[in-house]
Design an enzyme around this catalytic site. Structure first.
Site, PDB file in Angstrom:
ATOM      1  N   PHE A   1      -1.061  -5.300 -13.421  1.00 48.49           N
ATOM      2  CA  PHE A   1       0.143  -4.450 -13.483  1.00 48.49           C
ATOM      3  C   PHE A   1      -0.184  -2.962 -13.460  1.00 48.49           C
ATOM      4  CE2 PHE A   1       0.891  -8.249 -16.237  1.00 48.49           C
ATOM      5  CZ  PHE A   1       1.717  -8.948 -15.380  1.00 48.49           C
TER       6      PHE A   1
ATOM      7  N   ARG B   1       9.101  -6.583   7.108  1.00 51.34           N
ATOM      8  CA  ARG B   1       8.776  -7.975   7.448  1.00 51.34           C
ATOM      9  C   ARG B   1       8.170  -8.671   6.236  1.00 51.34           C
ATOM     10  NH1 ARG B   1       4.493  -8.928  11.963  1.00 51.34           N
ATOM     11  NH2 ARG B   1       4.805 -11.102  12.583  1.00 51.34           N
TER      12      ARG B   1
ATOM     13  N   ASN C   1       4.982 -13.772   3.662  1.00 55.17           N
ATOM     14  CA  ASN C   1       5.015 -15.086   3.027  1.00 55.17           C
ATOM     15  C   ASN C   1       6.189 -15.134   2.050  1.00 55.17           C
ATOM     16  OD1 ASN C   1       4.658 -17.274   1.267  1.00 55.17           O
ATOM     17  ND2 ASN C   1       2.424 -17.218   1.479  1.00 55.17           N
TER      18      ASN C   1
ATOM     19  N   LYS D   1       7.245 -17.293   0.107  1.00 57.77           N
ATOM     20  CA  LYS D   1       7.001 -17.948  -1.184  1.00 57.77           C
ATOM     21  C   LYS D   1       6.342 -16.979  -2.174  1.00 57.77           C
ATOM     22  CE  LYS D   1       5.265 -22.338  -2.929  1.00 57.77           C
ATOM     23  NZ  LYS D   1       4.662 -23.616  -2.505  1.00 57.77           N
TER      24      LYS D   1
ATOM     25  N   LYS E   1       6.815  -3.252   4.707  1.00 60.68           N
ATOM     26  CA  LYS E   1       6.980  -1.981   3.995  1.00 60.68           C
ATOM     27  C   LYS E   1       6.247  -1.951   2.666  1.00 60.68           C
ATOM     28  CE  LYS E   1      11.594  -1.179   4.678  1.00 60.68           C
ATOM     29  NZ  LYS E   1      12.796  -0.314   4.773  1.00 60.68           N
TER      30      LYS E   1
ATOM     31  N   GLU F   1       6.322  -3.119  -6.297  1.00 57.25           N
ATOM     32  CA  GLU F   1       6.984  -2.283  -7.305  1.00 57.25           C
ATOM     33  C   GLU F   1       8.507  -2.302  -7.180  1.00 57.25           C
ATOM     34  OE1 GLU F   1       2.924  -0.992  -6.956  1.00 57.25           O
ATOM     35  OE2 GLU F   1       4.132  -0.409  -8.638  1.00 57.25           O
TER      36      GLU F   1
HETATM   37 MO1  MOS Z   1       0.611  -1.213  -9.582  1.00 59.43          MO
HETATM   38  S1  MOS Z   1       1.285  -0.161 -11.244  1.00 59.43           S
HETATM   39  O1  MOS Z   1       0.379   0.032  -8.471  1.00 59.43           O
HETATM   40  O2  MOS Z   1      -0.822  -1.941 -10.013  1.00 59.43           O
END
Ligand code: MOS
Length: 740
Positions: free
Chosen positions: A242, A630, A633, A635, A703, A707
């Site tokens: 994260f 695009r 995947n 899933k 794109k 986040e």
């Molecule tokens: Mo993320 S906060 O760019 O690992």
């Protein structure tokens, strides 16, 4: 040809992970491996008066106790042009280099012993006498202005805007103005941060938890003043990060220092408690948003001021203002960013760093404006839709946000919402509907990959990227397999090693847009090399043909006019007595960054149930629709999005570091007391991807998907809580005690 891109392929590394065959950083079992445990300072500021290591040194199994008194002096060279994930000014913490204590939790000694238990025991025996000095441990945004005060800094982008925001605000027929806060939050990945350091002569190998092996190597090379070529960083699997593993934290230096001292490989794993101070966190923020609008709901002024906490020894700043600058059409805008220095460890990127904070304030304020204007919150967003990036003065490379709004609203049943608060009920529960927009700017960085076509008819693709969970192994395998025309099973992708071609940071949603295009280029380069060989051959079906007369189809070479048969890669290699053939390819952003502004978009709709007797908020449904270009995947993409929803729910309702200002420390530094959402907290989570293919941004048309998924979730929930209860809670998290 079978399309592999766009298929919901299951994770190629899944079996290795669930059977324990995936080797995480802590699990490299080197001969002679010993263990280290850190001693950390219990005061927020001061210095070490004396250290007594006698008892620790006598403890069983102890090999060394390192303190500032006996640790090697390291050069700590500055890295020229620091990457964005690092603090841009100041200096990273220099460990064991002096007697200063800069924050509570700072490593001040390391015990090295044969076993982990012996190291932990020895660390407990180290006696340190501290002299405390006054510390600034309270986040006091009042100190964030004016900037002349000693502890206040202007951020990296201190101010941006357009038009005359103050005047337009004063003149606006309708105004809302409010202050929003969220507390210090922590990543809490399940895998702790850990480093195994192993010196062989002058060469250092680090088995590390990291989202960027190349940056890890660069930083340690500068800290130790040795050439990068002497360091190898290995990190094939990451158990969640994260953002916490984007930077190289001081314990990596400590592990390398300890391994050098004892002449054995050393493993240093942070304890759960140390994960709250020895790595970064999302900084406490306070923001002030003022919106001015016409009576028919067009924004005429937007003012957004943000203040965040920062440590004293270096400056970490976030792009909090990026969404404000371009999410809505507004002629007059002023956005201001300030930092309040505190005696704490340094914050760092966490789950849509900065942007999730900025979107929170902006999208809660938009909801308040909708109420003030008596306009539906979704309609208000549509009336202020930004057809271009008005801050950069550029068209979007693509923008399907209208489709996101329409798709998610329809799926959610937004039209059933009654506008008045407290107007929807089910049994003894108040029902609330809320929505928010999500945005995250799309970036690309230079990346390189290699592709080896192998004699068995397969391919091995390599790049020093990372997979902290989103499915890099899988999606990159798909890109390579489709580009080469090979079945997925015939392609293997390797990552996480500085011996592999350079990859950029695995963060900021850049991985696919950066590395994916490099892999396409590398596949093309390998194919070209093979075709050149076939054309240059004395004999064979392609002998003497010009390059435009041959083309690759379905895993082999053929004549471009379709005549003759397809000769598979393996056959071509055999014809040239080659066991394998390898080529590199790279991709980097170009002119398009000057022509377009790029971002991923989303629309998030949530339903909450509030029990007024208990103060609890339940979230039975979160429906998001996303324009991420695009989708490679669907899933793993869905997993990314529902992960973001879960993170956003945590931010809205649960996550908070409880701060003891007397000692400058986190009181709930453990997974029992720092609340994160669990299964019982999550209802229906649904992610829909609106069709798009952004070739203006990069050849693959992606794109960036990561986040954007967390952005918008927390404000949508807070807005839904207002709709359910009529109460505007501007301070996250919205815990039961707040609602009672
Ligand atoms: Mo993320 S906060 O760019 O690992």
């Amino acid at each position: 040809m079978n399309a592999i891109i766009g298929q919901p392929v299951s994770r190629v590394d899944g079996p290795a992970k669930v059977t324990g065959h995936a080797t995480y950083a802590a699990e490299f079992d080197l001969p002679g491996l010993v263990h280290a445990a850190m001693v950390v300072a219990p005061i927020p500021r001061g210095h070490i008066r004396s250290v007594d290591t006698a008892a620790a040194e006598r403890a069983p199994g102890v090999l060394a106790i390192l303190t500032h008194e006996n640790a090697p002096r390291l050069p700590y060279h500055q890295i020229p042009q620091r990457p964005q994930v690092d603090a841009q000014s100041g200096e990273q913490l220099h460990v064991l280099q002096d007697a200063e204590v800069r924050f509570n939790g700072q490593p001040v000694a390391v015990a090295v012993a044969e076993t982990l238990e012996q190291a932990v025991h020895a660390a407990e025996l180290v006696r340190i006498d501290y002299a405390r000095t006054p510390a600034l441990t309270i986040f006091d945004p009042a100190r964030g202005r004016p900037p002349s005060e000693g502890n206040v800094k202007a951020g990296r982008v201190p101010e941006l805007g357009r038009g005359e925001a103050e005047a337009a605000l004063a003149a606006a027929p309708v105004r809302v103005e409010a202050r929003y806060t969220h507390p210090r939050e922590h990543h809490n990945a399940i895998e702790p941060h850990v480093t195994i350091a192993h010196w062989e002569g002058e060469h250092l190998t680090l088995y590390d938890k990291t989202q960027w092996v190349d940056n890890d190597r660069k930083e340690i090379a500068h800290v130790f003043g040795i050439p990068e070529e002497r360091i190898r960083v290995v990190s094939p699997f990451v158990g969640g990060a994260f953002g916490s593993a984007l930077r190289t934290w001081p314990h990596v230096t400590l592990a390398a220092m300890a391994a050098q001292r004892v002449g054995r490989p050393v493993r240093l794993e942070l304890t759960r408690r140390q994960l709250y101070t020895s790595i970064g966190f999302r900084p406490h923020s306070e923001q002030h948003v003022a919106l001015g609008a016409t009576k028919d709901g067009r924004l005429s002024a937007l003012k957004h001021e943000v203040i965040q906490q920062v440590g004293r020894y270096e400056e970490y700043a976030e792009t909090v203002l990026s969404p404000t600058s371009h999410l809505y059409s507004c002629p007059n805008l002023l956005a201001r960013y300030r930092l309040v220095e505190m005696d704490t460890n340094s914050p760092c990127p966490m789950r849509a760093p900065g942007v999730v904070t900025g979107v929170l304030g902006l999208e809660m304020a938009m909801d308040e404006l909708a109420v003030e204007l008596n306009i539906d919150p979704l309609e208000l967003r549509l009336r202020n839709y930004a057809e271009t990036d008005e801050q950069k003065g550029l068209p979007w490379s693509s923008k399907e946000l209208r489709a996101c709004y329409a798709t998610a609203a329809e799926r959610f049943g937004w039209s059933r919402r009654r506008p008045e608060p407290r107007s929807m009920r089910e049994g003894d529960q108040l029902v609330g509907y809320g929505m928010a927009t999500a945005i995250y700017h799309s970036d690309r960085s230079a990346a390189t990959a290699s592709v080896a076509l192998t004699g068995n008819g397969g391919a091995v693709v390599r790049s020093a990227s990372s997979d902290m969970g989103p499915g890099t192994y899988t999606s990159m395998t798909q890109v390579a397999a489709e580009t080469l025309g090979l079945p997925l099973e015939q392609v293997r992708f390797e990552l996480g090693d500085t011996n592999l071609p350079y990859a950029p940071v695995h963060g900021g949603s850049v991985t696919m847009a950066s590395l994916g295009n490099a892999i396409v280029a590398a596949c093309g380069a390998a194919q070209k090399k093979l075709a050149d060989l076939a054309r240059a051959a004395q004999q064979g079906p392609f002998s003497g043909l010009p390059s435009e007369a041959v083309a690759f189809h379905g895993g082999g070479l053929a004549r471009a006019d379709g005549s003759g048969s397809v000769v598979p890669y393996a056959e071509l290699l055999r014809q040239h007595n080659l066991g394998w053939l390898e080529a590199e390819g790279s991709a980097q952003p170009g002119e398009e960054t000057k022509k377009y502004s790029s971002a991923a978009f989303g629309a998030v709709f949530v339903e909450v149930r509030v029990d007024e007797a208990l103060g609890t908020v339940r979230v039975p449904r979160i429906i998001g629709a996303y324009d991420v270009g695009r989708v490679i995947n669907p899933k793993t993409a869905r997993s990314q999005c529902i992960g973001g929803m879960v993170g956003g729910l945590g931010m809205a309702l649960e996550e908070r570091a409880d701060w003891d200002a007397r000692f400058g420390r986190v009181m709930n530094a453990n997974l029992a007391e720092y609340l994160v959402p669990v299964n019982a907290d999550i209802g229906v989570t649904e992610a829909i991807f609106v069709p798009n293919d952004d070739r203006n941004f990069n050849p693959l048309g992606v794109k960036g998907l990561a986040e954007v998924a967390i952005c918008g979730v927390a404000p949508a929930i807070a807005n839904a809580v207002w709709h359910a209860t009529g109460r505007r809670i501007r301070q996250l998290p919205i815990t039961p005690d707040v609602l009672l």
